[in-house]
Design a protein around this motif. Structure first.
Motif, mmCIF file in Angstrom:
data_model
loop_
_atom_site.group_PDB
_atom_site.id
_atom_site.type_symbol
_atom_site.label_atom_id
_atom_site.label_comp_id
_atom_site.label_asym_id
_atom_site.label_seq_id
_atom_site.Cartn_x
_atom_site.Cartn_y
_atom_site.Cartn_z
ATOM 1 N N VAL A 22 -3.355 -2.714 1.751
ATOM 2 C CA VAL A 22 -2.915 -1.368 2.149
ATOM 3 C C VAL A 22 -1.767 -1.515 3.143
ATOM 4 N N ARG A 23 -0.662 -0.824 2.888
ATOM 5 C CA ARG A 23 0.445 -0.736 3.852
ATOM 6 C C ARG A 23 0.552 0.723 4.247
ATOM 7 N N ASP A 24 0.052 1.025 5.402
ATOM 8 C CA ASP A 24 -0.060 2.411 5.866
ATOM 9 C C ASP A 24 1.096 2.721 6.816
ATOM 10 N N GLN A 25 2.224 3.140 6.258
ATOM 11 C CA GLN A 25 3.419 3.381 7.044
ATOM 12 C C GLN A 25 3.553 4.858 7.409
ATOM 13 N N LYS A 26 4.480 5.142 8.305
ATOM 14 C CA LYS A 26 4.624 6.518 8.802
ATOM 15 C C LYS A 26 5.057 7.489 7.716
ATOM 16 N N LYS A 27 5.995 7.058 6.852
ATOM 17 C CA LYS A 27 6.550 7.981 5.874
ATOM 18 C C LYS A 27 6.029 7.775 4.461
ATOM 19 N N VAL A 28 5.476 6.619 4.206
ATOM 20 C CA VAL A 28 4.965 6.354 2.864
ATOM 21 C C VAL A 28 3.804 5.374 2.959
ATOM 22 N N GLN A 29 2.863 5.520 2.046
ATOM 23 C CA GLN A 29 1.692 4.637 1.993
ATOM 24 C C GLN A 29 1.715 3.862 0.680
ATOM 25 N N PHE A 30 1.425 2.563 0.776
ATOM 26 C CA PHE A 30 1.354 1.708 -0.407
ATOM 27 C C PHE A 30 -0.033 1.078 -0.484
ATOM 28 N N VAL A 31 -0.551 1.013 -1.689
ATOM 29 C CA VAL A 31 -1.825 0.339 -1.936
ATOM 30 C C VAL A 31 -1.646 -0.553 -3.159
ATOM 31 N N VAL A 32 -2.075 -1.795 -3.058
ATOM 32 C CA VAL A 32 -2.151 -2.646 -4.242
ATOM 33 C C VAL A 32 -3.571 -2.551 -4.780
ATOM 34 N N LEU A 33 -3.659 -2.070 -6.001
ATOM 35 C CA LEU A 33 -4.941 -1.879 -6.677
ATOM 36 C C LEU A 33 -5.060 -2.934 -7.765
ATOM 37 N N ARG A 34 -6.214 -3.556 -7.883
ATOM 38 C CA ARG A 34 -6.413 -4.589 -8.917
ATOM 39 C C ARG A 34 -7.655 -4.283 -9.728
ATOM 40 N N ASP A 35 -7.521 -4.424 -11.036
ATOM 41 C CA ASP A 35 -8.705 -4.431 -11.891
ATOM 42 C C ASP A 35 -8.755 -5.790 -12.586
ATOM 43 N N GLU A 36 -9.665 -5.956 -13.554
ATOM 44 C CA GLU A 36 -9.834 -7.273 -14.152
ATOM 45 C C GLU A 36 -8.649 -7.710 -14.989
ATOM 46 N N SER A 37 -7.705 -6.784 -15.265
ATOM 47 C CA SER A 37 -6.566 -7.133 -16.117
ATOM 48 C C SER A 37 -5.281 -7.382 -15.346
ATOM 49 N N GLY A 38 -5.200 -6.975 -14.084
ATOM 50 C CA GLY A 38 -3.963 -7.157 -13.340
ATOM 51 C C GLY A 38 -3.925 -6.308 -12.083
ATOM 52 N N ALA A 39 -2.737 -6.264 -11.449
ATOM 53 C CA ALA A 39 -2.570 -5.527 -10.196
ATOM 54 C C ALA A 39 -1.449 -4.505 -10.338
ATOM 55 N N LEU A 40 -1.524 -3.457 -9.516
ATOM 56 C CA LEU A 40 -0.604 -2.324 -9.598
ATOM 57 C C LEU A 40 -0.309 -1.809 -8.205
ATOM 58 N N GLN A 41 0.948 -1.405 -7.986
ATOM 59 C CA GLN A 41 1.305 -0.754 -6.720
ATOM 60 C C GLN A 41 1.125 0.755 -6.847
#
Length: 431
Positions: A22-41
Motif C-alpha cells: 500500500v502506498r498511501d499518499q496525500k493525493k493518490v493511493q496505490f495498492v498492489v493486489l495479487r491473486d494466484e495468477s499475478g499482480a495488479l496496481q
C-alpha cells in the motif's frame, strides 16, 4: 483473474486478491493486489476530505483479502503489466493482522511454521504449479501407453521393506504399519495380469534423518511392468516418462521459471548414461575419492562425484548406476544367473543425488524362498507376499522415485522442504 486483464478492453472489471503493498499518499493511493495468477496496481485519486473508500484503503493491512470493482486502463507507463484499475468500490473480505510473522529473510523453519504465508510468494507457489504439470505429464504418458493407475493401501499387516523404518499404528486388536512402499501391491498387480501399472501416492519411512533430502512422509512415484527381459526395459520406460515430464514443464513454465527462479529447464536426452556400480566406484576412486561405505554402495559424495564425471564425459544430468550387489539389495531383486552376487537393479542419480531405485524382480517362488532365507528373513512373515507367486507371475520389474527430491534438484532448491507442500520430518508434525 488478474492474468486475464491485459487481454480485455478498457472498462469496468471486478478483481479480488490479497494486499501486497500500500502506498498511501496525500493525493493518490496505490495498492498492489495479487491473486494466484499475478499482480495488479490499483489506483485511487484521493478526494478532498477522505471518503469511505480512501479511509478503507488507508486502513488496509498487508495480506488482507479484498474484492474491488473499478475501471481497467491500459497504460504502458505502469511497470506492473502495463495496466491498472481505478477503484470504484472496495470491500475487505478478510482482514489480516497488522504484523506478518514471516519475512523474505525468515529461516526455513519459521517459514514452514506459517507455510500458508510462505506460499503466497510467487516463486514458492510456482513449485506446485510445476509439480501439477509434471505429474499430469507422467500420468498422460502412462495412460497413452495403456498403463493402469492403481491406489494401494497405506495400512499394511506386514512390512514392505526394512522393519527398521516402520511406523506402527494401533489397529483394533492388532498392529498395522504405514506403507513404506507399494512394492508388494505393485507386484501383486503383475500376478493379477494387469501388465503395466503406476501409482503416485504417499509413503512413510520412520527414518530419523535430518538431511535436505529425507522426509518421514513423501510422495512416491511408482511403476511396474510385466514381460520384461531385464532391468534395461524398466530403465527405458523410466527415462521416457521423465523426458515427457520435463518437456511439459519446460513448455508450460519455462519462461516463468527463468523469470522467478533464474533457471533454464534442461530436457534430458535419451538414452541416459548407464554405469555399473563397480565401475562407478572405480571411476570416483581414480578421481581421488575412495567411497568409505563398508557395504560397497555409493555414499552421497560418491553420487556427486559420479554425476560430475557423467556431466563432463556425456554432458548429462542423469546416470543409471546399475548391477548392485545382492548383499545390499532386497530379497526380491532378481540376481544374474551367471553371477548371483549381482542383481539386475539400478539407482537413478540426478545432479549428484539418488532419486530412484528400480530392478527386475525375482518371479520364481523357489528362488524367492532361497533369497528370503539368504537375507535371514522369516518366510512366515512374508507369506501374504509370497502367496501370489504360488499361482504364476510373469517376469516383471519397476521403480520407485521420490517426487519432492526430483523437484528439489530440477529447481535447484536447497531442501525438499521447499518442494513439499507440508513437510513431515522427525521434528515436524505441524501445520
Amino acid at each position: 483473474m488478474i492474468s486475464e486483464l491485459s487481454a480485455l478492453d478498457d472498462g469496468p472489471v471486478a478483481v479480488a486478491g490479497w494486499v501486497e503493498t500500500v502506498r498511501d499518499q496525500k493525493k493518490v493511493q496505490f495498492v498492489v493486489l495479487r491473486d494466484e495468477s499475478g499482480a495488479l496496481q490499483l489506483v485511487r485519486p484521493r478526494p478532498e476530505g477522505d471518503d469511505a473508500i480512501s479511509t478503507a484503503i488507508s486502513a488496509l493491512t498487508l495480506g488482507s483479502f479484498v474484492a474491488v470493482e473499478g475501471q481497467l486502463k491500459h497504460d504502458e507507463r505502469v511497470k506492473l503489466g502495463g495496466i491498472e484499475v481505478k477503484v470504484d468500490a472496495l470491500a475487505v473480505a478478510s482482514a489480516s493482522e497488522p504484523e506478518q510473522p514471516v519475512a523474505a529473510d525468515s529461516s526455513i523453519d519459521k517459514r514452514l511454521d506459517h507455510r500458508f504465508l510462505d506460499l503466497r510468494n510467487p516463486a514458492n507457489a510456482l513449485v506446485f504449479r510445476i509439480q501439477t504439470t509434471f505429474e499430469h505429464a507422467l500420468r498422460t504418458w502412462w495412460v497413452e501407453h495403456d498403463y493402469i493407475e492403481i491406489h494401494t493401501p497405506k495400512l499394511m499387516a506386514s512390512p514392505s521393506e526394512s522393519r527398521a523404518e516402520l511406523f506402527q499404528v494401533p489397529y483394533f486388536e492388532t498392529t498395522a504399519y504405514l506403507s513404506q512402499s507399494p512394492q508388494h501391491f505393485k507386484q501383486m498387480a503383475q500376478a493379477a495380469g494387469f501388465g503395466k501399472i503406476f501409482e503416485i501416492a504417499d509413503a512413510f519411512r520412520a527414518d530419523p534423518s535430518f538431511t535436505a533430502r529425507h522426509a518421514t512422509e513423501f510422495t512416491s512415484i511408482d511403476a511396474e511392468i510385466s514381460w520384461i527381459d531385464s532391468h534395461e526395459d524398466v530403465m527405458a520406460m523410466q527415462e521416457a516418462v521423465l523426458v515427457a515430464g520435463f518437456q511439459a514443464v519446460a513448455a508450460k513454465h519455462g519462461e516463468e521459471i527463468e523469470r522467478l527462479l533464474g533457471l533454464t529447464v534442461q530436457v534430458p536426452t535419451v538414452p541416459f548414461p548407464r554405469i555399473p556400480l563397480a565401475e562407478a566406484i572405480r571411476i570416483v576412486a581414480e578421481r581421488g575419492y575412495i567411497v568409505p561405505r563398508a557395504d560397497g554402495d555409493l555414499d552421497p559424495e560418491g553420487e556427486r562425484r559420479i554425476s560430475a564425471y557423467v556431466q563432463e564425459e556425456f554432458g548429462h544430468d542423469f546416470v543409471f548406476v546399475t548391477d548392485y550387489a545382492s548383499g545390499i539389495r532386497p530379497f526380491y531383486h532378481l540376481r544374474y544367473a551367471d553371477d548371483p552376487s549381482l542383481t539386475k537393479s539400478y539407482d537413478l542419480v540426478y545432479r549428484g543425488t539418488e532419486i530412484s531405485t528400480g530392478a527386475q524382480r525375482e518371479h520364481r517362488l523357489d528362488v524367492l524362498l532361497e533369497q528370503v532365507a539368504d537375507k535371514g528373513l522369516d518366510p512366515a512373515e512374508m507369506e501374504s507376499y509370497l502367496e501370489f507367486f504360488r499361482y504364476g507371475v510373469p517376469p516383471h520389474g519397476g521403480f520407485g522415485m521420490g517426487l519432492a527430491r526430483l523437484l528439489m534438484l530440477l529447481l535447484e532448491r536447497p531442501s525438499i522442504r521447499e518442494t513439499t507442500y507440508l513437510f513431515r520430518g522427525p521434528n515436524r508434525l505441524k501445520p
